[in-house]
Design a protein around this motif. Structure first.
Motif, PDB file in Angstrom:
ATOM      1  N   ASP A  27       0.814  -1.222   0.000  1.00 14.90           N
ATOM      2  CA  ASP A  27       0.000   0.000   0.000  1.00 14.90           C
ATOM      3  C   ASP A  27       0.845   1.270   0.000  1.00 14.90           C
ATOM      4  OD1 ASP A  27      -2.284  -1.503  -0.031  1.00 14.90           O
ATOM      5  OD2 ASP A  27      -2.671  -1.340   2.132  1.00 14.90           O
ATOM      6  N   ASN A  28       2.055   1.197   0.534  1.00 14.25           N
ATOM      7  CA  ASN A  28       2.927   2.382   0.580  1.00 14.25           C
ATOM      8  C   ASN A  28       3.871   2.457  -0.621  1.00 14.25           C
ATOM      9  OD1 ASN A  28       4.634   0.304   1.210  1.00 14.25           O
ATOM     10  ND2 ASN A  28       5.204   1.060   3.235  1.00 14.25           N
ATOM     11  N   LEU A 108       8.353 -20.806   8.612  1.00 10.22           N
ATOM     12  CA  LEU A 108       7.227 -21.606   8.160  1.00 10.22           C
ATOM     13  C   LEU A 108       6.025 -20.694   7.937  1.00 10.22           C
ATOM     14  CD1 LEU A 108       7.525 -24.641  10.626  1.00 10.22           C
ATOM     15  CD2 LEU A 108       8.146 -24.609   8.199  1.00 10.22           C
ATOM     16  N   ASN A 109       5.222 -21.022   6.964  1.00 11.80           N
ATOM     17  CA  ASN A 109       4.056 -20.189   6.655  1.00 11.80           C
ATOM     18  C   ASN A 109       3.132 -20.016   7.855  1.00 11.80           C
ATOM     19  OD1 ASN A 109       4.999 -21.352   3.955  1.00 11.80           O
ATOM     20  ND2 ASN A 109       3.537 -19.809   3.297  1.00 11.80           N
ATOM     21  N   LYS A 110       2.968 -21.064   8.643  1.00 14.89           N
ATOM     22  CA  LYS A 110       2.025 -20.993   9.755  1.00 14.89           C
ATOM     23  C   LYS A 110       2.472 -20.016  10.843  1.00 14.89           C
ATOM     24  CE  LYS A 110       3.941 -25.059  12.171  1.00 14.89           C
ATOM     25  NZ  LYS A 110       3.617 -26.422  12.676  1.00 14.89           N
ATOM     26  N   HIS A 111       3.753 -19.643  10.832  1.00 19.96           N
ATOM     27  CA  HIS A 111       4.253 -18.696  11.828  1.00 19.96           C
ATOM     28  C   HIS A 111       4.499 -17.299  11.248  1.00 19.96           C
ATOM     29  CE1 HIS A 111       4.475 -21.878  14.654  1.00 19.96           C
ATOM     30  NE2 HIS A 111       5.552 -22.468  14.145  1.00 19.96           N
ATOM     31  N   LEU A 112       4.157 -17.108   9.986  1.00 21.03           N
ATOM     32  CA  LEU A 112       4.455 -15.834   9.326  1.00 21.03           C
ATOM     33  C   LEU A 112       3.813 -14.655  10.054  1.00 21.03           C
ATOM     34  CD1 LEU A 112       5.874 -14.579   6.857  1.00 21.03           C
ATOM     35  CD2 LEU A 112       3.729 -14.837   5.582  1.00 21.03           C
ATOM     36  N   ALA A 113       2.572 -14.808  10.459  1.00 27.42           N
ATOM     37  CA  ALA A 113       1.862 -13.698  11.128  1.00 27.42           C
ATOM     38  C   ALA A 113       2.490 -13.348  12.465  1.00 27.42           C
ATOM     39  CB  ALA A 113       0.388 -14.071  11.309  1.00 27.42           C
ATOM     40  N   LEU A 119      10.057  -8.701  12.852  1.00 29.13           N
ATOM     41  CA  LEU A 119      10.887  -8.144  11.784  1.00 29.13           C
ATOM     42  C   LEU A 119      10.557  -6.670  11.546  1.00 29.13           C
ATOM     43  CD1 LEU A 119      13.083  -9.123   9.817  1.00 29.13           C
ATOM     44  CD2 LEU A 119      11.282  -9.492   8.135  1.00 29.13           C
ATOM     45  N   LYS A 120       9.276  -6.332  11.629  1.00 28.96           N
ATOM     46  CA  LYS A 120       8.882  -4.940  11.439  1.00 28.96           C
ATOM     47  C   LYS A 120       9.524  -4.045  12.495  1.00 28.96           C
ATOM     48  CE  LYS A 120       4.997  -1.736  11.388  1.00 28.96           C
ATOM     49  NZ  LYS A 120       3.555  -1.539  11.666  1.00 28.96           N
ATOM     50  N   SER A 121       9.515  -4.495  13.743  1.00 28.60           N
ATOM     51  CA  SER A 121      10.129  -3.707  14.814  1.00 28.60           C
ATOM     52  C   SER A 121      11.614  -3.483  14.553  1.00 28.60           C
ATOM     53  CB  SER A 121       9.924  -4.417  16.155  1.00 28.60           C
ATOM     54  OG  SER A 121      10.436  -3.643  17.216  1.00 28.60           O
ATOM     55  N   ILE A 122      12.268  -4.533  14.029  1.00 27.64           N
ATOM     56  CA  ILE A 122      13.702  -4.423  13.737  1.00 27.64           C
ATOM     57  C   ILE A 122      13.959  -3.425  12.621  1.00 27.64           C
ATOM     58  CG2 ILE A 122      15.657  -5.699  12.756  1.00 27.64           C
ATOM     59  CD1 ILE A 122      14.526  -8.200  14.200  1.00 27.64           C
ATOM     60  N   ILE A 123      13.216  -3.545  11.531  1.00 28.51           N
ATOM     61  CA  ILE A 123      13.488  -2.737  10.339  1.00 28.51           C
ATOM     62  C   ILE A 123      13.033  -1.290  10.497  1.00 28.51           C
ATOM     63  CG2 ILE A 123      12.800  -2.460   7.906  1.00 28.51           C
ATOM     64  CD1 ILE A 123      12.974  -5.444   7.580  1.00 28.51           C
ATOM     65  N   THR A 124      12.049  -1.042  11.336  1.00 24.24           N
ATOM     66  CA  THR A 124      11.499   0.323  11.439  1.00 24.24           C
ATOM     67  C   THR A 124      11.811   1.029  12.752  1.00 24.24           C
ATOM     68  OG1 THR A 124       9.361  -0.418  12.354  1.00 24.24           O
ATOM     69  CG2 THR A 124       9.588  -0.355   9.942  1.00 24.24           C
ATOM     70  N   GLU A 125      12.278   0.292  13.781  1.00 29.58           N
ATOM     71  CA  GLU A 125      12.414   0.916  15.108  1.00 29.58           C
ATOM     72  C   GLU A 125      13.744   0.651  15.798  1.00 29.58           C
ATOM     73  OE1 GLU A 125       7.796   0.773  16.643  1.00 29.58           O
ATOM     74  OE2 GLU A 125       9.083  -0.955  17.089  1.00 29.58           O
ATOM     75  N   ILE A 214      -0.554 -10.600   4.835  1.00 29.23           N
ATOM     76  CA  ILE A 214       0.140 -10.455   6.123  1.00 29.23           C
ATOM     77  C   ILE A 214       1.321  -9.502   5.974  1.00 29.23           C
ATOM     78  CG2 ILE A 214       1.456 -11.678   7.894  1.00 29.23           C
ATOM     79  CD1 ILE A 214      -0.223 -14.184   7.215  1.00 29.23           C
ATOM     80  N   LEU A 215       2.055  -9.646   4.885  1.00 29.25           N
ATOM     81  CA  LEU A 215       3.191  -8.760   4.625  1.00 29.25           C
ATOM     82  C   LEU A 215       2.725  -7.307   4.496  1.00 29.25           C
ATOM     83  CD1 LEU A 215       6.241  -8.463   3.880  1.00 29.25           C
ATOM     84  CD2 LEU A 215       5.558  -8.793   1.493  1.00 29.25           C
ATOM     85  N   ASN A 216       1.672  -7.095   3.739  1.00 26.55           N
ATOM     86  CA  ASN A 216       1.158  -5.743   3.527  1.00 26.55           C
ATOM     87  C   ASN A 216       0.636  -5.136   4.827  1.00 26.55           C
ATOM     88  OD1 ASN A 216       0.486  -3.515   1.816  1.00 26.55           O
ATOM     89  ND2 ASN A 216      -1.657  -4.167   1.913  1.00 26.55           N
ATOM     90  N   ARG A 217       0.010  -5.955   5.635  1.00 28.71           N
ATOM     91  CA  ARG A 217      -0.523  -5.468   6.909  1.00 28.71           C
ATOM     92  C   ARG A 217       0.594  -4.968   7.826  1.00 28.71           C
ATOM     93  NH1 ARG A 217      -3.601  -9.636   7.829  1.00 28.71           N
ATOM     94  NH2 ARG A 217      -2.291 -10.742   9.339  1.00 28.71           N
ATOM     95  N   ASN A 218       1.738  -5.605   7.747  1.00 29.96           N
ATOM     96  CA  ASN A 218       2.849  -5.227   8.627  1.00 29.96           C
ATOM     97  C   ASN A 218       3.722  -4.123   8.049  1.00 29.96           C
ATOM     98  OD1 ASN A 218       3.281  -7.133  11.156  1.00 29.96           O
ATOM     99  ND2 ASN A 218       2.386  -8.390   9.530  1.00 29.96           N
TER     100      ASN A 218
END
Length: 424
Positions: A27-28, A108-113, A119-125, A214-218
């Motif tokens: 979205d961004n 694993l896909n089941k743990h992606l969410a 990872l978001k916290s690492i890359i953005t904060e 899930i990727l887009n949401r994060n």
């Protein structure tokens, strides 16, 4: 019944099929290239950031940020990050390159969410705690001190600096550079480089529409403040021959590295130059291995390579030989180069090289991740898949006469930089 006394017939690789990624967008605006393939419910997501704002006086900014980015955020310590990633059986990896830096996760896909918010916290904060920075500086200085005792490291370091100067391609890192790192400099670089408008995402594995959501949401929203940045851009010129000798009186072996500024993947001669390089020193059956290792016994290993960077390419030959035979080894290397410039390659040798190159390429495409890596080479060189079609065709059809022309164009020793560390 298989008769093992009969050598299998050589057959050239006919077709190599590449998996073409699907291009999407968060979205961004962050571009996402996806290869949805494989049987295992496993995915690799890679965030790649262009290196920016290069400052020759602060050559470690991009390197230190990339290596320390997972060492603390406002909500997670380095220990907590490691424990949470391990809990989900995921694997987090950072990698610094001369042109780009990356942060990638395997999960694993089941743990992606559950993994992506970490990872978001690492890359953005990321906050780069002073304690973690101090440990990093101490460890890196110790590692550098050990490396500085190795002749091959010194030769590689000096060679790169002579070819590329004090740029990210050739910066000569010294202990004082680590002492000069400050937390504020890391934060400044982090906020400039690790942002949506400087990011490209590559996802490979079982990455379906749900995974993309899930990727887009994060990562599809705002990452914070806007900080000006300029992607690194360098310009280099071919230099005249230069010989550098760094004496190590106690050396048992001498490290040899020689080569020159050349071309990168975007140049039409690049595929042919790769064939020429393979003949000379690019695989175990090469001429340099046959001469320097097998015939003369000067070394355990010698090789050559053509390296493609965004703003340049370079060719080099590297080996370590007994100090007492260093001069003889250099002469033999130069003789092999001159032979390529003056004598046509014979068909059996060229056919063997063709088979090796095509077989290696085919063998390197064994999963979705390797297909994504092949695409990254194209993307960051502003090329499309027609490059691989052309590359394969040139490998199959290049003639001895064309190789002779390339040898005289790119193996001119009057433009070689030679570095010897040890004893002549």
């Amino acid at each position: 019944m298989l008769n093992r006394t009969i050598t299998p017939e050589f057959k050239q690789v006919i077709d190599i099929n590449f998996l073409v990624p699907n291009k999407q967008q968060l979205d961004n605006g962050i571009p996402v290239f996806t290869i949805n393939a494989g049987q295992q419910h496993l995915v690799r997501i890679e965030f790649i950031f262009e290196n920016v704002n290069y400052n020759a006086l602060k050559p470690l900014q991009a390197i230190a940020v990339n290596q320390l980015i997972n060492n603390g955020t406002p909500s997670l310590s380095a220990k907590e990050i490691a424990e949470r990633v391990d809990y989900y059986g995921a694997f987090l990896q950072t990698e610094y390159g001369a042109d780009q830096s990356s942060v990638r996760v395997y999960t694993l896909n089941k743990h992606l969410a559950a993994v992506l918010p970490i990872l978001k916290s690492i890359i953005t904060e990321s906050i780069f705690p002073e304690q973690e920075l101090a440990i990093f500086v101490q460890n890196q200085k110790q590692s550098l001190q050990v490396s500085m005792q190795k002749n091959d490291y010194l030769a590689r370091k000096q060679f790169a600096n002579e070819i590329f100067g004090n740029t990210s391609y050739g910066s000569s890192i010294e202990p004082e550079h680590y002492d000069a790192i400050s937390r504020q400099e890391l934060l400044d670089y982090f906020h400039a480089a690790y942002k949506p408008e400087n990011c490209t995402i590559f996802a490979a594995g079982k990455f379906d529409a749900d995974a993309f959501e899930i990727l887009n949401r994060n990562f599809g929203g705002n990452w914070g403040e806007q900080v000006p940045f300029q992607i690194n851009k360098f310009d280099f010129k071919i230099k005249d021959r230069k010989e550098i000798f760094i004496e190590r009186p106690e050396a048992v072996q001498s490290a040899i590295r020689m080569g020159r500024l050349a071309i990168n993947r975007s140049h039409p001669d690049f595929p042919g130059l790769q064939v020429l390089n393979t003949l000379l020193g690019g695989y175990f059956g090469s001429r340099l291995m046959a001469n320097i290792r097998e015939d003369k016994g000067y070394t355990y290993g010698i090789g050559s390579a053509v390296v493609s960077l965004r703003d340049a390419g370079y060719f080099f030959i590297a080996t370590e030989v007994g100090a007492e035979v260093c001069s003889s080894a250099v002469k033999e290397i130069e003789l092999e180069i001159e032979m390529l410039k003056n004598e046509l390659v014979q068909a059996p040798e060229l056919d063997l090289v063709r088979n090796y190159i095509l077989g290696s390429m085919l063998g390197s495409l064994d999963n979705a991740f390797s297909h994504a890596d092949k695409f990254k080479n194209l993307h960051f060189s502003n090329l499309d898949y027609s490059y691989y079609d052309r590359y394969i065709n040139i490998v199959k059809t290049i003639t001895p006469e064309e190789l002779l022309v390339l040898a005289n164009r790119y193996l001119q020793q009057e433009h070689f930089t030679s570095v010897i560390v040890g004893k002549k």
